[in-house]
Design an enzyme around this catalytic site. Sequence first.
Site, mmCIF file in Angstrom:
data_model
loop_
_atom_site.group_PDB
_atom_site.id
_atom_site.type_symbol
_atom_site.label_atom_id
_atom_site.label_comp_id
_atom_site.label_asym_id
_atom_site.label_seq_id
_atom_site.Cartn_x
_atom_site.Cartn_y
_atom_site.Cartn_z
ATOM 1 N N ARG A 1 -4.814 8.366 23.573
ATOM 2 C CA ARG A 1 -3.542 7.924 22.977
ATOM 3 C C ARG A 1 -2.591 9.081 22.676
ATOM 4 N NH1 ARG A 1 -7.218 4.825 20.229
ATOM 5 N NH2 ARG A 1 -7.356 2.711 21.048
ATOM 6 N N LYS B 1 10.346 12.414 29.076
ATOM 7 C CA LYS B 1 10.079 11.272 29.958
ATOM 8 C C LYS B 1 8.897 11.647 30.846
ATOM 9 C CE LYS B 1 14.519 8.954 30.686
ATOM 10 N NZ LYS B 1 15.519 8.602 31.708
ATOM 11 N N GLU C 1 21.924 19.515 39.292
ATOM 12 C CA GLU C 1 21.796 18.965 37.927
ATOM 13 C C GLU C 1 22.619 19.807 36.945
ATOM 14 O OE1 GLU C 1 20.384 16.097 37.668
ATOM 15 O OE2 GLU C 1 18.806 15.979 39.197
ATOM 16 N N LYS D 1 20.951 19.422 27.836
ATOM 17 C CA LYS D 1 19.972 18.321 27.915
ATOM 18 C C LYS D 1 19.355 18.080 26.538
ATOM 19 C CE LYS D 1 16.940 15.510 30.115
ATOM 20 N NZ LYS D 1 15.984 15.324 31.196
ATOM 21 N N GLU E 1 16.933 6.830 25.430
ATOM 22 C CA GLU E 1 17.957 6.318 26.348
ATOM 23 C C GLU E 1 18.456 4.934 25.962
ATOM 24 O OE1 GLU E 1 17.320 7.384 30.472
ATOM 25 O OE2 GLU E 1 18.782 5.886 31.113
ATOM 26 N N ARG F 1 22.133 8.966 26.258
ATOM 27 C CA ARG F 1 21.302 9.638 27.274
ATOM 28 C C ARG F 1 21.609 9.119 28.676
ATOM 29 N NH1 ARG F 1 14.855 11.369 26.791
ATOM 30 N NH2 ARG F 1 14.727 12.249 28.876
ATOM 31 N N ASN G 1 22.823 9.947 33.993
ATOM 32 C CA ASN G 1 22.748 9.269 35.294
ATOM 33 C C ASN G 1 24.008 9.456 36.131
ATOM 34 O OD1 ASN G 1 20.158 8.180 34.903
ATOM 35 N ND2 ASN G 1 21.029 6.639 33.541
ATOM 36 N N HIS H 1 23.940 9.673 39.859
ATOM 37 C CA HIS H 1 22.614 9.222 40.270
ATOM 38 C C HIS H 1 22.583 7.806 40.847
ATOM 39 C CE1 HIS H 1 21.225 12.910 38.508
ATOM 40 N NE2 HIS H 1 19.965 12.638 38.792
ATOM 41 N N HIS I 1 20.787 8.016 44.062
ATOM 42 C CA HIS I 1 19.482 7.386 44.302
ATOM 43 C C HIS I 1 19.497 6.518 45.549
ATOM 44 C CE1 HIS I 1 17.998 7.906 39.902
ATOM 45 N NE2 HIS I 1 17.438 8.787 40.694
ATOM 46 N N HIS J 1 16.547 15.629 46.332
ATOM 47 C CA HIS J 1 17.135 14.837 45.248
ATOM 48 C C HIS J 1 18.489 15.417 44.805
ATOM 49 C CE1 HIS J 1 17.495 12.602 41.497
ATOM 50 N NE2 HIS J 1 17.646 13.758 40.874
HETATM 51 N N1 LIG Z 1 11.087 13.453 33.498
HETATM 52 C C1 LIG Z 1 12.355 13.593 33.805
HETATM 53 O O1 LIG Z 1 13.241 13.495 32.966
HETATM 54 C C2 LIG Z 1 12.713 13.907 35.232
HETATM 55 C C3 LIG Z 1 14.007 14.340 35.545
HETATM 56 C C4 LIG Z 1 14.291 14.698 36.857
HETATM 57 C C5 LIG Z 1 13.309 14.615 37.831
HETATM 58 N N2 LIG Z 1 12.058 14.157 37.493
HETATM 59 C C6 LIG Z 1 10.989 14.076 38.503
HETATM 60 O O2 LIG Z 1 10.732 15.384 38.992
HETATM 61 C C7 LIG Z 1 10.230 15.311 40.315
HETATM 62 C C8 LIG Z 1 10.986 16.282 41.185
HETATM 63 O O3 LIG Z 1 10.791 17.574 40.678
HETATM 64 P P1 LIG Z 1 10.928 18.873 41.568
HETATM 65 O O4 LIG Z 1 12.217 18.841 42.267
HETATM 66 O O5 LIG Z 1 10.592 20.011 40.691
HETATM 67 O O6 LIG Z 1 9.837 18.625 42.728
HETATM 68 P P2 LIG Z 1 8.284 18.969 42.884
HETATM 69 O O7 LIG Z 1 7.583 19.069 41.597
HETATM 70 O O8 LIG Z 1 7.760 17.988 43.879
HETATM 71 O O9 LIG Z 1 8.342 20.425 43.546
HETATM 72 C C9 LIG Z 1 8.996 20.593 44.794
HETATM 73 C C10 LIG Z 1 8.197 21.509 45.719
HETATM 74 O O10 LIG Z 1 8.302 22.844 45.271
HETATM 75 C C11 LIG Z 1 7.015 23.457 45.199
HETATM 76 N N3 LIG Z 1 7.149 24.466 44.133
HETATM 77 C C12 LIG Z 1 7.267 24.251 42.813
HETATM 78 N N4 LIG Z 1 7.498 25.403 42.173
HETATM 79 C C13 LIG Z 1 7.490 26.375 43.106
HETATM 80 C C14 LIG Z 1 7.662 27.780 43.063
HETATM 81 N N5 LIG Z 1 7.947 28.402 41.918
HETATM 82 N N6 LIG Z 1 7.582 28.472 44.220
HETATM 83 C C15 LIG Z 1 7.359 27.830 45.398
HETATM 84 N N7 LIG Z 1 7.187 26.502 45.508
HETATM 85 C C16 LIG Z 1 7.267 25.784 44.362
HETATM 86 C C17 LIG Z 1 6.084 22.326 44.937
HETATM 87 O O11 LIG Z 1 4.771 22.635 45.377
HETATM 88 C C18 LIG Z 1 6.699 21.215 45.760
HETATM 89 O O12 LIG Z 1 6.272 21.302 47.102
HETATM 90 C C19 LIG Z 1 10.371 13.861 40.762
HETATM 91 O O13 LIG Z 1 9.118 13.249 40.672
HETATM 92 C C20 LIG Z 1 11.324 13.277 39.728
HETATM 93 O O14 LIG Z 1 11.113 11.888 39.527
HETATM 94 C C21 LIG Z 1 11.754 13.831 36.225
HETATM 95 ZN ZN LIG Z 2 18.408 14.053 38.948
#
Ligand SMILES: NC(=O)c1ccc[n+]([C@@H]2O[C@H](COP(=O)([O-])OP(=O)(O)OC[C@H]3O[C@@H](n4cnc5c(N)ncnc54)[C@H](O)[C@@H]3O)[C@@H](O)[C@H]2O)c1
Ligand SMILES: [Zn+2]
Length: 360
Positions: A118, A140, A182, A224, A234, A238, A242, A245, A249, A261
Site C-alpha cells: 500500500r 503521477k 515540454e 511544474k 488535476e 494542472r 495538456n 497534447h 496525442h 512524444h
Molecule cells: N508521470 C507523468 O507525469 C508523465 C509525464 C510525461 C511522460 N510520462 C511518461 O514517460 C514516458 C516517456 O518518457 P521518456 O521520454 O523519458 O522515455 P523512456 O523512459 O522510454 O526513455 C526513452 C529511451 O531513452 C533511453 N534512455 C534513458 N535515459 C538515457 C540516457 N541518459 N542515456 C541514453 N539513453 C537513455 C531509454 O532506455 C529509452 O530507450 C511515457 O511512458 C510517458 O507516458 C509520464
Molecule cells: Zn508530454
Amino acid sequence: MQTVTVDLAERAYPIHIGRGGRRLLGDIVNSIGDVHQVVIIADERVAALHLESLIIGLQSPPTVVTVPAGEASKSLDGAARLFDRLADARIERGDVIVTLGGGMVGDLGGFVAATWLRGVRFIQVPTTLEAAIDASVGGKTAANHTSGKNLIGVFHQPAAVLIDTDFLSTLPQRDYIAGLSESVKHAAIRDPALLHWQAENAKAILSRVPAVLTELIARNCAIKADVVAHDERERNVRAILNYGHTVGHAIEHLLGYQLRHGECVALGMIAANRLACARELLDQEIADCIADVIATLGLPQRLPRALDAAAVAEVCKLDKKVRGGSIHFVLLRDLGATERVTDVSDAEIAAALSVIQPRD
Ligand SMILES: NC(=O)c1ccc[n+]([C@@H]2O[C@H](COP(=O)([O-])OP(=O)(O)OC[C@H]3O[C@@H](n4cnc5c(N)ncnc54)[C@H](O)[C@@H]3O)[C@@H](O)[C@H]2O)c1
Ligand SMILES: [Zn+2]
C-alpha cells in the site's frame, strides 16, 4: 546544485539538480529515516551506462532490478515481475525504491512503489530530459492497458527527485531535443521570460552546456512544481499542462512509430495556436514567436507525412481528457495565459491541422 521544492505540505519534497548529483543519493536515503533496504528499479539501457556510478554513494549494496527499455515494459505484467522481485528481496514498508531511467521506468517503478504494501517511499532519478522536467515531478504513476496508455495508475509523490545532469549526457540528441518541447510548453503556459531565455540560449541549450542545462531543468521543475502544488490531482489548473497534447496525442497515436512524444507535442502546440488565432483568442505574433522557438530548438514544425484531418479529429475524441463526448483543448490567450475550451469542432481541427501538414 540547485534545489526546487514541490510544496505539498506533508508530502512536500525536494528536486535536486546539477552535475554529480548522484553523490547525494546516500544522504537522501539517510534523511528518509530507518531504511533497511534500497531497491533500484532501472531501465536496462540506463543501468548499463550509469548504475555503477549511482550506487557508489550508498552505504550498503542495493537490490537492483532491471526492466527492458521501451514502453512495452510499462504494463501490468511488467509490474507483476517487479512485485515478484520485491517479494524475493523481502521489501518492507520502511524500505526505499529508487527508479533510474526515463519516464517509462519512473512511471512503472512509481506505480509499483505506490501499490506494494500500500505504498513505500521512492526516489526518482530521471535520466531523460522528458522525465527530468515533466514525468518525474508531480506523482503521477502509471502502467499501460492494452486499450490505451497510462490508463492504470495512482498518485504517489516521490520522497525526492535527484537529477544528475551528467546522466543526460548519453542521451541521443533527437531524444534530448524532443524533451525540450515540454520546456516550450511550460514557458508558453506559465513563463514568458523562459520562452525568451530559451530563444537567446538555444545554442548552449542544444550543446548541453552544464550550467545552462541545470538552469533549464530547474526553471522547468519550478513551473511544474508550482502547477502541481496548486492542483495535485488535476482537478483544475494542472490540466493546463495538456497544452499541445490533444492534437499531439492524436499525432502520436497515428504516427508514433515515426515521431517522439515531444515532437508530436511541438506540432500539437502549433496546431492549438492556429486554432486559438482562428478564434481571435491569440495574436498571430505570439503564435509566430512560439513557432520560432520550436524551430530554433530543432523541433519539427510540420508532419513527416500528411494526416487525414477527420482521422485526427476522431483520435482527439478518444483522448482520455474527453468528457461527455466533447474535446477539451487548452488554448493560449497570451504568453503565460491559457483558456480551456470544450466546443472544438471537427472543422476547426482540420483548419488547425493544415498549418502543420507537409508542404508539397
Ligand atoms: N508521470 C507523468 O507525469 C508523465 C509525464 C510525461 C511522460 N510520462 C511518461 O514517460 C514516458 C516517456 O518518457 P521518456 O521520454 O523519458 O522515455 P523512456 O523512459 O522510454 O526513455 C526513452 C529511451 O531513452 C533511453 N534512455 C534513458 N535515459 C538515457 C540516457 N541518459 N542515456 C541514453 N539513453 C537513455 C531509454 O532506455 C529509452 O530507450 C511515457 O511512458 C510517458 O507516458 C509520464
Ligand atoms: Zn508530454
